[in-house]
Design a protein around this motif. Sequence first.
Motif, PDB file in Angstrom:
ATOM      1  N   CYS A  58      37.849   5.425  40.585  1.00  0.00           N
ATOM      2  CA  CYS A  58      37.220   6.058  40.097  1.00  0.00           C
ATOM      3  C   CYS A  58      37.205   7.720  41.269  1.00  0.00           C
ATOM      4  O   CYS A  58      36.784   8.162  40.094  1.00  0.00           O
ATOM      5  N   LEU A  59      37.503   7.159  42.327  1.00  0.00           N
ATOM      6  CA  LEU A  59      37.920   8.187  43.078  1.00  0.00           C
ATOM      7  C   LEU A  59      38.534   9.315  42.572  1.00  0.00           C
ATOM      8  O   LEU A  59      38.539  10.600  42.440  1.00  0.00           O
ATOM      9  N   ILE A  60      40.200   8.531  42.367  1.00  0.00           N
ATOM     10  CA  ILE A  60      40.825  10.116  41.085  1.00  0.00           C
ATOM     11  C   ILE A  60      40.353  10.169  40.457  1.00  0.00           C
ATOM     12  O   ILE A  60      40.376  11.566  40.344  1.00  0.00           O
ATOM     13  N   GLY A  61      39.314   9.542  39.004  1.00  0.00           N
ATOM     14  CA  GLY A  61      38.603  10.630  38.475  1.00  0.00           C
ATOM     15  C   GLY A  61      37.683  11.645  38.590  1.00  0.00           C
ATOM     16  O   GLY A  61      37.653  12.824  38.267  1.00  0.00           O
ATOM     17  N   LEU A  62      37.048  11.384  40.158  1.00  0.00           N
ATOM     18  CA  LEU A  62      35.761  12.489  40.281  1.00  0.00           C
ATOM     19  C   LEU A  62      36.809  13.439  40.785  1.00  0.00           C
ATOM     20  O   LEU A  62      36.198  14.603  40.593  1.00  0.00           O
ATOM     21  N   LEU A  63      37.720  13.063  42.211  1.00  0.00           N
ATOM     22  CA  LEU A  63      38.778  14.617  42.429  1.00  0.00           C
ATOM     23  C   LEU A  63      38.763  15.142  40.820  1.00  0.00           C
ATOM     24  O   LEU A  63      39.054  16.689  41.005  1.00  0.00           O
ATOM     25  N   HIS A  64      39.518  15.349  39.908  1.00  0.00           N
ATOM     26  CA  HIS A  64      39.674  15.973  39.341  1.00  0.00           C
ATOM     27  C   HIS A  64      39.420  16.449  37.506  1.00  0.00           C
ATOM     28  O   HIS A  64      39.200  17.810  38.325  1.00  0.00           O
ATOM     29  N   PHE A  65      37.727  15.527  37.889  1.00  0.00           N
ATOM     30  CA  PHE A  65      36.747  16.034  37.273  1.00  0.00           C
ATOM     31  C   PHE A  65      35.904  17.293  37.925  1.00  0.00           C
ATOM     32  O   PHE A  65      36.144  18.659  37.148  1.00  0.00           O
ATOM     33  N   VAL A  66      35.957  17.001  38.994  1.00  0.00           N
ATOM     34  CA  VAL A  66      35.735  19.054  40.671  1.00  0.00           C
ATOM     35  C   VAL A  66      36.121  19.358  40.295  1.00  0.00           C
ATOM     36  O   VAL A  66      35.936  20.295  40.163  1.00  0.00           O
ATOM     37  N   GLN A  67      37.611  19.523  40.231  1.00  0.00           N
ATOM     38  CA  GLN A  67      38.434  20.647  40.283  1.00  0.00           C
ATOM     39  C   GLN A  67      38.157  21.517  38.895  1.00  0.00           C
ATOM     40  O   GLN A  67      38.382  22.308  38.876  1.00  0.00           O
ATOM     41  N   PHE A  68      38.620  20.298  38.053  1.00  0.00           N
ATOM     42  CA  PHE A  68      37.941  20.896  36.377  1.00  0.00           C
ATOM     43  C   PHE A  68      36.272  21.971  36.359  1.00  0.00           C
ATOM     44  O   PHE A  68      36.736  22.928  36.012  1.00  0.00           O
ATOM     45  N   ILE A  69      35.575  21.123  36.989  1.00  0.00           N
ATOM     46  CA  ILE A  69      34.262  21.446  36.562  1.00  0.00           C
ATOM     47  C   ILE A  69      34.512  23.359  38.028  1.00  0.00           C
ATOM     48  O   ILE A  69      33.763  24.437  37.543  1.00  0.00           O
ATOM     49  N   GLY A  78      44.795  26.420  31.630  1.00  0.00           N
ATOM     50  CA  GLY A  78      44.750  25.548  33.073  1.00  0.00           C
ATOM     51  C   GLY A  78      44.523  24.114  32.762  1.00  0.00           C
ATOM     52  O   GLY A  78      45.677  23.758  32.716  1.00  0.00           O
ATOM     53  N   TRP A  79      43.360  23.601  32.497  1.00  0.00           N
ATOM     54  CA  TRP A  79      43.867  22.186  32.350  1.00  0.00           C
ATOM     55  C   TRP A  79      43.355  21.423  31.191  1.00  0.00           C
ATOM     56  O   TRP A  79      44.034  20.385  30.635  1.00  0.00           O
ATOM     57  N   GLY A  80      44.246  23.254  29.814  1.00  0.00           N
ATOM     58  CA  GLY A  80      44.376  22.414  28.486  1.00  0.00           C
ATOM     59  C   GLY A  80      43.269  21.353  27.915  1.00  0.00           C
ATOM     60  O   GLY A  80      42.492  21.663  28.321  1.00  0.00           O
ATOM     61  N   ASN A  81      43.779  20.881  26.993  1.00  0.00           N
ATOM     62  CA  ASN A  81      43.149  20.040  25.625  1.00  0.00           C
ATOM     63  C   ASN A  81      42.913  18.696  25.550  1.00  0.00           C
ATOM     64  O   ASN A  81      44.128  18.333  26.377  1.00  0.00           O
ATOM     65  N   PRO A  91      40.821  16.599  31.048  1.00  0.00           N
ATOM     66  CA  PRO A  91      39.522  16.145  31.722  1.00  0.00           C
ATOM     67  C   PRO A  91      39.226  14.854  31.360  1.00  0.00           C
ATOM     68  O   PRO A  91      37.698  14.627  31.144  1.00  0.00           O
ATOM     69  N   THR A  92      39.263  14.764  29.833  1.00  0.00           N
ATOM     70  CA  THR A  92      38.778  12.995  29.513  1.00  0.00           C
ATOM     71  C   THR A  92      39.690  11.771  30.155  1.00  0.00           C
ATOM     72  O   THR A  92      38.618  11.234  30.257  1.00  0.00           O
ATOM     73  N   VAL A  93      40.506  12.593  30.325  1.00  0.00           N
ATOM     74  CA  VAL A  93      41.254  10.895  31.478  1.00  0.00           C
ATOM     75  C   VAL A  93      40.107  10.847  32.252  1.00  0.00           C
ATOM     76  O   VAL A  93      40.170  10.334  33.123  1.00  0.00           O
ATOM     77  N   CYS A 103      38.901   8.210  23.374  1.00  0.00           N
ATOM     78  CA  CYS A 103      40.622   7.235  23.034  1.00  0.00           C
ATOM     79  C   CYS A 103      40.736   7.996  21.240  1.00  0.00           C
ATOM     80  O   CYS A 103      41.873   8.972  20.742  1.00  0.00           O
ATOM     81  N   LEU A 104      39.357   8.083  20.277  1.00  0.00           N
ATOM     82  CA  LEU A 104      39.640   8.404  19.347  1.00  0.00           C
ATOM     83  C   LEU A 104      39.854   9.736  19.225  1.00  0.00           C
ATOM     84  O   LEU A 104      40.727  10.662  18.107  1.00  0.00           O
ATOM     85  N   VAL A 105      39.071  10.684  20.021  1.00  0.00           N
ATOM     86  CA  VAL A 105      38.939  12.317  20.025  1.00  0.00           C
ATOM     87  C   VAL A 105      40.449  12.606  19.973  1.00  0.00           C
ATOM     88  O   VAL A 105      41.228  13.693  20.123  1.00  0.00           O
ATOM     89  N   SER A 106      40.531  12.223  20.923  1.00  0.00           N
ATOM     90  CA  SER A 106      42.593  12.209  21.714  1.00  0.00           C
ATOM     91  C   SER A 106      43.526  12.297  20.639  1.00  0.00           C
ATOM     92  O   SER A 106      44.380  12.677  20.657  1.00  0.00           O
ATOM     93  N   SER A 107      43.152  10.830  20.006  1.00  0.00           N
ATOM     94  CA  SER A 107      44.080  10.694  18.889  1.00  0.00           C
ATOM     95  C   SER A 107      44.625  11.722  17.883  1.00  0.00           C
ATOM     96  O   SER A 107      45.532  12.531  17.325  1.00  0.00           O
TER      97      SER A 107
END
Length: 849
Positions: free
Chosen positions: A80-91, A175-178, A119-121, A159-163
Motif C-alpha cells: 500500500c505504501l509503495i502505491g501511495l508514494l508513487h500516486f502522491v508523486q504523480f498527483i 513524464g508519468w507516461g500513459n 499511475p494505474t499501477v 488490466c483491461l484498459v491497459s491492454s
Amino acid sequence: MGYQRLCKGLAVVCASLVIILSATVLVGWHTANVDLVNLALGNMAIHYHTALGGLLAGLALITYQRKKPHLTTALALPVCLIGLLHFVQFISKSRWHIDHWFHAIIENSAFTNTLNLAPTVSIALMAFGAALVWWPHREHDPDAVYALRAVCLSLFAICLVSSWALYDQNQGLYGWGNIARMAPGSILIFVLLGISGLCCTVSAAYNKYRHRFIQMVVSVLVPLVIGLSIMLWAALGKTEARHLGETIRQESAMTLSGLRHSLRSQAYSLRRMANRLARSAEPDLAAWRLDAEMYLLDHPGMIALARVSGIPQNVEWIVSEQAPQQIQPDVIQKALSEAGRASERLAISNPSLLREGSGQFIMASPASRGDKNTAVLAVFDGAALLQGVFFHEYLDLMHLTVSLGGDRLFETTAKQDEFRRFWAITDQVELLGKTWTLEVWPTAHYYNDIHTNLQDMVLVSGLIIAVLLVITSQLLLRSDRNSDLLRTKERQLTLLLDNAGEGIFGLDAEGRTTFLNQAAERITGYSAKQMLNKKQHSILHHSHADGRPYPEEECNIYRVLKEGGQHFERNEVFWRPDGKCYPVEYTSSAVVNHKGTITGAVTVFRDISELKEIENKLRAINEELENFAYLASHDLKAPLRVIHNASQWLKEDLAEHLRDEDRENLDLLQNRANRMERLLDDLLQYSRIGRVTDDRFREKISGTEMMENIVNLLATPEDVVLNISENFANIANARMPLQQILYNLIGNSIKHREGRSLRIDVDVKTVGDSYIFTVADNGPGIPAKYHQRIFDIFRTLKPRDQVEGSGIGLSVVKKYVTLYGGRIEVHSAVGEGCCFTITWPISPQQANR
C-alpha cells in the motif's frame, strides 16, 4: 465445502505464480538480464517496484490462507505504501527520484518507460495493499468481503484498459507516461492477484450476501467508472500531447524558415561583395576595408572577413573583437574548393574544419569563375549568428539546438530534462550544401502555461466517484441490515408484548394511546382500533369506583407525563365498555429522549379483582383467627386457673397429711399450669405481631424514657449490672415495638446467665438513616451452630425445667425486626458472652402483610 476448498486452492496457485513471476523480475534487474526483466513478453520492462509489490502481495495472500493475519497485514502494508508514494508523486507533479536507481543496473534505452511507475499501477498497488491490510482481521464481515471483491474487480478493469492502451501504441504523454506503459508482464501479475483475491472472498465464511442487487450494480459500476475515468484521462492526455506536438512542429518550421532566411541573407551579402571585387580591375582596397568593417557591424555573428588574392597565403583579414585564431592555408583552400564546386558558388565549411567544438564555420564565395584563387571569406560564430535569428521571447518558450554537419552550433540548454526526452522534435534542412539539424522542445514555463489539470481532475474525479459509490453501497447495505435488524427487534418486541400476561399500553406526550398489547385488549375489553390515537383517560380512567368523576389533571397515569419518573398504584379502577369497573394495579413510567424531554409514558397494569377477593377472604380469616386465638387463650386459661387453684387448695387443706412426694407433685402441677398460661400469652402476642397496633406503636418517646420503662419492667437481680449508654438521650422513636425488642433481648441475657454475675451493655449509635442497637453480655455464650436456630419459635437450648421460658421471645424479636425493615445479627462463642446487633430504620415502614 468442496467448492470453498477449490477456491482456496486456486487462490494459493495464483498467489504462488505471482511470487514466482515477481521474484523472476527482481532477479532479472539485479543480474542485468533483460529477458527476465520483461518476462520475454515484448520489449517493455516490468517496473522494479511493481515486481516488489507483487512479491509482497503474493506472500500476503499465502499467509492469509495460512491463518496468520498479523503477518498478512505486515506484508500488505509496504504494498500500500509503495502505491501511495508513487500516486502522491504523480498527483503533486513532484520528482523524488525513487524509481531511477535501478536503471543503473541495466542501461537499456528500451526501458525508459519504466523510469516512473504508471499511475494505474500505483492505484492498483495502493488499493490492493489497503484491502489486504484490512481484510484478514474482518474476513467474516460482509463489508470487508465486498470491499476486497470490489478492489479485485477494479484490478481487472485497470488490466483491461491497459491492454487496450498496449494495442493503441500512438498514445504519447510526458513524464508519468500513459496506460500503455504497463508492461504485459505487469498486466499478468495483476490479473493473477485479482483472481487470487476473488477466490479468497468466495472461500470466506460470509461469502453470501443478502443484498445481491446492490452488490451487482456497484460491482459493475465501480470498475466501469474507474475504467472510463482512466480511458478519458488517457484520451485527454493524448489530445493534449497531439496539440503540444503540433505546436512544437509549427515552431520548428518557423525556426527553420528564419534560419534559412538569415543564412541566405548572409550568403547573398557575401556574394555581392565578391561580385564587386570581380567587377573592378584594380579594386579599391580602402573602400573594401571600409565596406568589410560595415559588414562586421551589420551582420550578427560575423567575426571576420577576408579577401583572398592569388594564393591562399595571400589573405587580408578584417576582424572583430571576437577574432578567430590563425586560419591555416589548407583550411582556406578547402573552403574555396567546396565553394568552387557548389552550384551557387557559395559553400559553408563544417565547424570542425576550424577547431573542434568552437562553433565557428567559414562561408566562402569566389570573386569570379575565371579566377578561382580570388574570393571573399567570412568567418561566423554559430552561436552569435543564431542568437540574432531567434527572438528572446521565443527562447523563453522553447529550448532548441542547432547543428551543422553533426557539429553543435547553438543550444539554449545542455540539460537533458524530461521535456526533451518526451517532447523534442527534430527537423533537418539542406542549406548551402550542408545539412542543418534543428531540435526543438518546450520549456517548463511554456509547458506549465499550456498544460491543464483537466486530465488529472478527470482521473481523480473518477476515483472519487468510485469511492463514493462504494461508500454509498456500504451505507445502503448497512441501512438495509439495520432495517432488517430493526424489523426483527420489532417482531421480537411485539411477540414479547403480545405474550405478556399484564396489559401494556403506551402514551404520547398528550396522553393519547400509541400502542397496546393483546393482554390490554383482553383485560380492558377495548380493541386497538378503539384505543389508538385517543385519550386513554377518557376511555379507561374517567371515574372513581364510586362513580365520581376523575379529573384528568389529577390522573396518576398522566402525572408522569408532567413530572417524569414512575408511579405505582393499586387502589384505582379501570372501566370496561359495558360500564363496569374493575380494580387494577398499574405502574406508569415516563419515556425520556436523549435530550431529557418527556415524550410519553408506558403503563403496565393488571386486573386484581381476584386478588382483592382473596385479600378480603384472608382479612376475614385473619379476623376469625384473631378472635379464635383470643377466645382460645381465654377459654384455655380458665381451666388452667381452676387446676392451679385446686392444687393450691389441696396443698393447704391436706398439709398435715401430705407426704413430700405428694407435695412435689402438687408443685409440679402448679408450675405446669403457670407455664401453659405464659405460653398462651406469648402465642397470642406472636400471632398479633403486625396486625394489632395500638397507641403504643404511635407514641413517640425518647431513648432514655424507653430504657427506664424496660428497667422498671425487668426488676433486675442484684447480681446483674445493666450499663445503659448515654447515647439513648440522642434518639427518639415509637415506643413499640422497639421497647419490646430490647426488653426481650435484655431479659433473655438475664434468664440464661446460669447463676453467674452478669454485666449487660446496651448501646445505640446513628449510622446513615438507621440506628444500630447492641445488647452485649459476658454470659455463657451460644455455640455457633445455634446462631440461626435460636430465632425459631419454641426453640430452647436447655430443658424448660432448667430454664423457664416458652421459646418465643427471640422469635418475636426476629419477626418484629424483619417486619419493620431492620436486620438482627448475633455474635457469640461458648464462654465469651453474647452480642446482639440490631439495625433499625430511623423512619421504619411496616411491611405489608
